[in-house]
Design a protein around this motif. Sequence first.
Motif, short mmCIF file in Angstrom:
data_model
loop_
_atom_site.label_atom_id
_atom_site.label_comp_id
_atom_site.label_asym_id
_atom_site.label_seq_id
_atom_site.Cartn_x
_atom_site.Cartn_y
_atom_site.Cartn_z
N ALA A 77 7.95 -4.69 6.37
CA ALA A 77 8.38 -3.61 5.48
C ALA A 77 9.27 -2.62 6.20
N THR A 80 12.80 -4.22 6.80
CA THR A 80 13.62 -4.43 5.61
C THR A 80 13.79 -3.17 4.77
N GLY A 82 11.47 -1.04 3.53
CA GLY A 82 10.46 -0.81 2.51
C GLY A 82 9.55 0.35 2.86
N ARG A 83 8.34 0.31 2.33
CA ARG A 83 7.33 1.33 2.60
C ARG A 83 6.22 0.72 3.44
#
Length: 349
Positions: A77, A80, A82-83
């Motif tokens: 995550a 990329t 994300g969270r």
Amino acid sequence: MPRTAPRRRAEPPPRPERGAVSLRLPQPAGRTKVTIAWAVVALALAALVAAMVPVGPDWLSGVGAVAVATTYTWALAARTGGRPQVFAGLALLLGVLALALDEDLLRSGAAVLTCVVSAVLAVMATVPARRFREAARECGFALVVAAVGALATVGFEPRVAVVRFEYLTLGLALVAAFLLVHRLGAGLHGLGRRGVAAVLVGSVLLAVTLAYAELLRRYGTAGLVTSLLDTVRWSRDTLGAFPRPIEAVLGVPALVWGCHMRARRRQGWWVCAFGVCATAAVANSLANPAISLLECGLSVVYGAAVGLFLGYVVIRADLALTGPRGRRSRRAEEAAAGRPEPRRAEALL
């Protein structure tokens, strides 16, 4: 006199009153987080190896598997864009529930999640490579990441059908990789002719490999199946293992060529997406209890060796067809190849 009002100076932030206690804790820096993640993975790997020996209590394998799954999910995550906290928390919750409730469905689901995340993270954690030896290094790094994921996958002790588990994890890893590459490669319009050709060739190789193996397993003639099985038996008896075709023919060459292309063009990400065929094959390799750990390791090494040779041939052919002529021109092109891309421990988006 000017009509505009004079600019105000930025007022300093208010100082905390004496005696007030600050509830904000210092946040760790990026390098500190990466160091903590590596330490967690190292401790989890030690626990998984100790459980396989076996040494220590029985819960070591489950705890190590949960630690690897949570850390890999956080890393994917973060890599990329994300969270990380949200997804890592969900992975931790699923792993703890799988161990606490001891249900086959939860254990199998946690194993599938760990295998898919390991395969995708192994590809996303690579960096561009100007030379073939650097591309080979990135391929080796990806296979090591996937191998740790393989130990964590079997650490959940799932009860699955081997063939279905391999197809499911490979399919989910491919879907996840292409969804991420669609963002990293600037969408479909960023493919270009070479990208379209690479994706079509990779798709054809993947379909042919899977379809041929399935048709041979179900409808193959007795003589053909016997001859192929004799080859596999000879390789196992003489060399100790037989390389997995999808890793040697498609996964490793695509990962090597993709990392080499990423140093020059963004379309290399689309080629790297097929690298999950190698990392997924490594991550789910231990799911088959009929194959020993030594044979799995040798199979990965042999597949990597064959794949590196094919990747080298593809790179040389690509440079011969599209690269500059002459040794000096090739060295100049190699030195100039340096498309900007974040480091391994930084977010790609």
